[in-house]
Design a protein around this motif. Sequence first.
Motif, PDB file in Angstrom:
ATOM      1  N   GLN A  31     -11.336 -22.133 -21.112  1.00 46.58           N
ATOM      2  CA  GLN A  31     -11.466 -21.420 -19.847  1.00 46.58           C
ATOM      3  C   GLN A  31     -12.933 -21.281 -19.438  1.00 46.58           C
ATOM      4  O   GLN A  31     -13.774 -20.844 -20.219  1.00 46.58           O
ATOM      5  CB  GLN A  31     -10.844 -20.031 -19.966  1.00 46.58           C
ATOM      6  N   GLY A  32     -13.215 -21.693 -18.200  1.00 39.84           N
ATOM      7  CA  GLY A  32     -14.556 -21.522 -17.657  1.00 39.84           C
ATOM      8  C   GLY A  32     -15.623 -22.378 -18.311  1.00 39.84           C
ATOM      9  O   GLY A  32     -16.807 -22.028 -18.241  1.00 39.84           O
ATOM     10  N   THR A 112     -11.594 -16.703  -9.009  1.00 36.71           N
ATOM     11  CA  THR A 112     -11.613 -15.592  -9.955  1.00 36.71           C
ATOM     12  C   THR A 112     -10.301 -14.817  -9.862  1.00 36.71           C
ATOM     13  O   THR A 112      -9.838 -14.477  -8.776  1.00 36.71           O
ATOM     14  CB  THR A 112     -12.791 -14.649  -9.648  1.00 36.71           C
ATOM     15  N   GLY A 113      -9.703 -14.557 -11.015  1.00 37.68           N
ATOM     16  CA  GLY A 113      -8.460 -13.786 -11.045  1.00 37.68           C
ATOM     17  C   GLY A 113      -7.204 -14.621 -11.043  1.00 37.68           C
ATOM     18  O   GLY A 113      -6.095 -14.082 -11.156  1.00 37.68           O
ATOM     19  N   GLN A 114      -7.336 -15.958 -10.911  1.00 39.34           N
ATOM     20  CA  GLN A 114      -6.158 -16.806 -10.993  1.00 39.34           C
ATOM     21  C   GLN A 114      -5.607 -16.805 -12.420  1.00 39.34           C
ATOM     22  O   GLN A 114      -6.355 -16.736 -13.386  1.00 39.34           O
ATOM     23  CB  GLN A 114      -6.500 -18.248 -10.574  1.00 39.34           C
ATOM     24  N   ASP A 115      -4.301 -16.881 -12.552  1.00 38.06           N
ATOM     25  CA  ASP A 115      -3.672 -16.763 -13.872  1.00 38.06           C
ATOM     26  C   ASP A 115      -3.751 -18.055 -14.677  1.00 38.06           C
ATOM     27  O   ASP A 115      -3.999 -18.027 -15.880  1.00 38.06           O
ATOM     28  CB  ASP A 115      -2.199 -16.348 -13.725  1.00 38.06           C
ATOM     29  N   GLN A 116      -3.550 -19.180 -14.043  1.00 41.38           N
ATOM     30  CA  GLN A 116      -3.443 -20.451 -14.755  1.00 41.38           C
ATOM     31  C   GLN A 116      -4.731 -21.257 -14.645  1.00 41.38           C
ATOM     32  O   GLN A 116      -5.382 -21.256 -13.597  1.00 41.38           O
ATOM     33  CB  GLN A 116      -2.271 -21.265 -14.204  1.00 41.38           C
ATOM     34  N   ASN A 143     -21.393 -20.298 -13.850  1.00 38.06           N
ATOM     35  CA  ASN A 143     -20.644 -19.162 -13.311  1.00 38.06           C
ATOM     36  C   ASN A 143     -19.161 -19.474 -13.114  1.00 38.06           C
ATOM     37  O   ASN A 143     -18.482 -18.820 -12.317  1.00 38.06           O
ATOM     38  CB  ASN A 143     -21.257 -18.733 -11.973  1.00 38.06           C
ATOM     39  N   LEU A 144     -18.666 -20.470 -13.851  1.00 32.87           N
ATOM     40  CA  LEU A 144     -17.251 -20.822 -13.715  1.00 32.87           C
ATOM     41  C   LEU A 144     -16.353 -19.638 -14.067  1.00 32.87           C
ATOM     42  O   LEU A 144     -16.567 -18.980 -15.090  1.00 32.87           O
ATOM     43  CB  LEU A 144     -16.905 -21.993 -14.640  1.00 32.87           C
ATOM     44  N   PRO A 145     -15.340 -19.368 -13.246  1.00 27.21           N
ATOM     45  CA  PRO A 145     -14.377 -18.325 -13.613  1.00 27.21           C
ATOM     46  C   PRO A 145     -13.446 -18.846 -14.709  1.00 27.21           C
ATOM     47  O   PRO A 145     -13.319 -20.064 -14.903  1.00 27.21           O
ATOM     48  CB  PRO A 145     -13.613 -18.087 -12.310  1.00 27.21           C
ATOM     49  N   PRO A 146     -12.781 -17.969 -15.450  1.00 26.37           N
ATOM     50  CA  PRO A 146     -11.888 -18.406 -16.535  1.00 26.37           C
ATOM     51  C   PRO A 146     -10.756 -19.318 -16.067  1.00 26.37           C
ATOM     52  O   PRO A 146     -10.234 -20.092 -16.862  1.00 26.37           O
ATOM     53  CB  PRO A 146     -11.335 -17.078 -17.082  1.00 26.37           C
ATOM     54  N   SER A 147     -10.400 -19.241 -14.803  1.00 28.26           N
ATOM     55  CA  SER A 147      -9.283 -20.041 -14.297  1.00 28.26           C
ATOM     56  C   SER A 147      -9.681 -21.465 -13.939  1.00 28.26           C
ATOM     57  O   SER A 147      -8.838 -22.240 -13.490  1.00 28.26           O
ATOM     58  CB  SER A 147      -8.674 -19.356 -13.075  1.00 28.26           C
ATOM     59  N   LEU A 148     -10.960 -21.833 -14.124  1.00 33.81           N
ATOM     60  CA  LEU A 148     -11.411 -23.190 -13.826  1.00 33.81           C
ATOM     61  C   LEU A 148     -11.998 -23.842 -15.073  1.00 33.81           C
ATOM     62  O   LEU A 148     -12.727 -23.194 -15.836  1.00 33.81           O
ATOM     63  CB  LEU A 148     -12.474 -23.187 -12.725  1.00 33.81           C
ATOM     64  N   HIS A 149     -11.677 -25.112 -15.248  1.00 31.61           N
ATOM     65  CA  HIS A 149     -12.309 -25.942 -16.272  1.00 31.61           C
ATOM     66  C   HIS A 149     -12.799 -27.198 -15.563  1.00 31.61           C
ATOM     67  O   HIS A 149     -12.127 -27.713 -14.670  1.00 31.61           O
ATOM     68  CB  HIS A 149     -11.305 -26.308 -17.366  1.00 31.61           C
TER      69      HIS A 149
END
Length: 870
Positions: A31-32, A112-116, A143-149
Amino acid sequence: MLLKTKLFAPPLRQNAVPRVRLLELLGAPAQGELTLIHAPAGYGKTTLALQWLQSIGQPYVWLSLDSQDNDSLRFWRYVSGTLAGGNETRFAPAQTDSDPEAWVVSIVNHWTGQDQVTTLVLDDFHVIQDPALLQTVNWFLDNLPPSLHVLITTRVLPSLHIPLRRVRSHITEIQAFDLSFGRTEVQRFFQETLKLTLNTGMLDALQARTEGWAAALQLAGLTLKQHPRQSTEWLEQESSTLLVDYLAEEVLSNLPQTTRQFMLSMATARRFNLSLCEALNPDKNSKEVAVLLDALREDNLFLIPLDDQGHWFRFHDLFRENLLNITSDRHPQEWLLWNRRAADWFVSNDEREEAIHCLLAASLWDEAAELIEQLGVTRMLGGQNESLNWWLSRLPAGTILQRPKLALIKAWSLFCTERIVEAEPYLDQADRLLAQEHPDHGPLRTQIAIFRTQLARVRGEDELAHHWSGRARTLAAESDVQLNAVAQFALGMELYQEGDHPSTQQLMELAMASARQERNHFCVLSCSVILSHVLFQQGFTVKALNQLQDARDWLIGEGLDPHYLACWQNTAYVHIYCEINQIERATEALEVLLEFRDSGAEAAYGALILMLQASLEVPARDFSKAIRILDSAAPVMERDRSYWSKMGPSVSMMRALYCLQSNQIQSALLWAAERENALLQHFGFLQEEDRIVLARCLALQNRKAEAVDLLLRIEADTEAHGRIINLVRAKVARALVLAAEEPDLAADCLLQAITISEAPGYRRLFLDEGAALIPLLRILVKEGKRGWWEVALIAKGRPASSKGLVEPLTTREQEVLDLIAQGLSNQSIADHLHIAMATTKAHLRNIYEKLAVSSRTQAVAKARELGLLE
């Protein structure tokens, strides 16, 4: 708009060797964080990426990068559009043409805040070389959010702080050494992919010589298919650095002459289909070409499909590079011929961008320049400058400086990127060339004068702008050669900006006729939109709508898609239908525009669509939503240099007006304080509506005399130049200014506005004021005046009693009830309110149900009993 094939992940070959050990190394996407696959061309980076994405079973989006993406605006437009499924504006920041970090912030905030977890694939990242762009990508990755790879494939190690990411364990990395085929994988590759069975000695020799390089193995396999008894000695004939070049030549040399020539011809195009193959090989019939194309696909000759239907293809980049090198070095005459044929085919199929690319690749500068001159004017007209800038950057400076039209286009491209100082020397050079070589080239001189007018306007030099505008008209009149359609359109836009509507109408009609004669479809479309605005503002509503339909019919007859036409003409339809209070039609027209905006319209055009959307929130009195929409459009429109920003009022003025209409007085007064000096110093037409709103703000500051003087001046000017809609707006504003202290005079002023607006059918500029006009309208009623406004405004403003009603009547139901009381039939009510007959009947049923009656007579009696009717 986005080129959708760039968002298409290439299909995974069914018999590709599974890279099991690498898939285990990659694991699940963190994640991220970043996955980086970097190796020289031909190592199977893309194949591994596809296998990994297939194995993890999670959402992903794909973007194939090319050299044109080495530009911050274009890069982030495509990244944003890729993440939004092809909608480049969904995640775009409000100010799309300035700080690249704004794109990063907008994308990160949206995700930011997306589940998958979703994986963003950036394929062929090695084309990104611009240091500033790389710095922004770095910031994005940090600064990638956890929902993006993010998965990057590249031929070279990118400047993305890779050592630091390694230390922090924020990267999963696959290199050339990892991608090299092991002994077992080499065997499986030949057996399962290439259907070749080789002895142990040959397999060992191939692995050692190629070091597991997939592209070299495939080329070697193709060579072995042609020479199945080949010994291992041929592998030692060239050094390892030239092995792929050698093998590519070997493959070609052992193919039939017909197939070899066919492949070399196709390498000139970045993408091709059957029809283009036929054009490049005119000595073969359609069946022969189809057989050759099928053979390339069946023999695994590095052919990659670009769509699901199998219509479009390209060669593998590495293989195509070899083909290009061989063709340009050893067959220069054929190379030029094939590029010209490809360019001709692309032009005949209305794909002139690809034609320009072929010509530039072959250094056919003059041919490319001629096409850029043809297409560049249309690009300037539509505000589409990204590809134009890319083409111009590839042309030698000498080519640009020797062609006056091209120098003018170069100046415009610099102007649109706010490099105004750099633009003027190109205008000067165009002038010098015309003086030396084209002393009587009136049309081009006219266009240069128009451009100098634009430069003066941007700098706030109104007198100089007026000088150059007059000079442009003089040159146009003196020229023995008629201006082309685009030049006439541009000159018409100058007249429009000066507020000379009758002259603008005349010139736009000439431009329309010329565009039809030249078969310049986009110019016809643009003329129809601007001309409709000019006619409507002069009070010719029916004529405005008729000419839109006439242009549409002609363009459809020319083969253009009706939906495409709606994507442009509907800006006029929304504006007109909204102003004449046909809200349902306006809303339907807006839906098409919003879909177009979501599918990738230019930023400025998308902002214009947002302004129209905001205007349609006002009839429902949702001023908060309207203002939010305007705020999202404001940064783009305030910086835009294209014609879109001149087609409507300023965003800040609309916001101030909505604040006045929703009683947010302080916000409106703040706007007035900021804009007063500029608006009163420069009295141009484009700020006319702004000055009308300013006058209302002045009155609220106890400066009523100044406000009235300003409005009287505007009324005189608008009446003299036929700008009827602004004449009505000014009179309505003066009525509101006078209402408190001089109500009779205000009512008389309002009656003048109502009378003038009757023929064109202007309605919303009265309705949007709501209750503010009702006291003045009641004065008119006492004087015996009657009109549509009695029901639309007075009845609407009357407080409805809910006594005896379980559910009160809606505003529209109250309007229908008032008309019933006047004895109007259902059809007359529908016509009066500009709604469908079915809608009228639905309102009638609701009224009966709420009043607990079953007839019109009972409804009127019950309504009077409840105080719903006077």
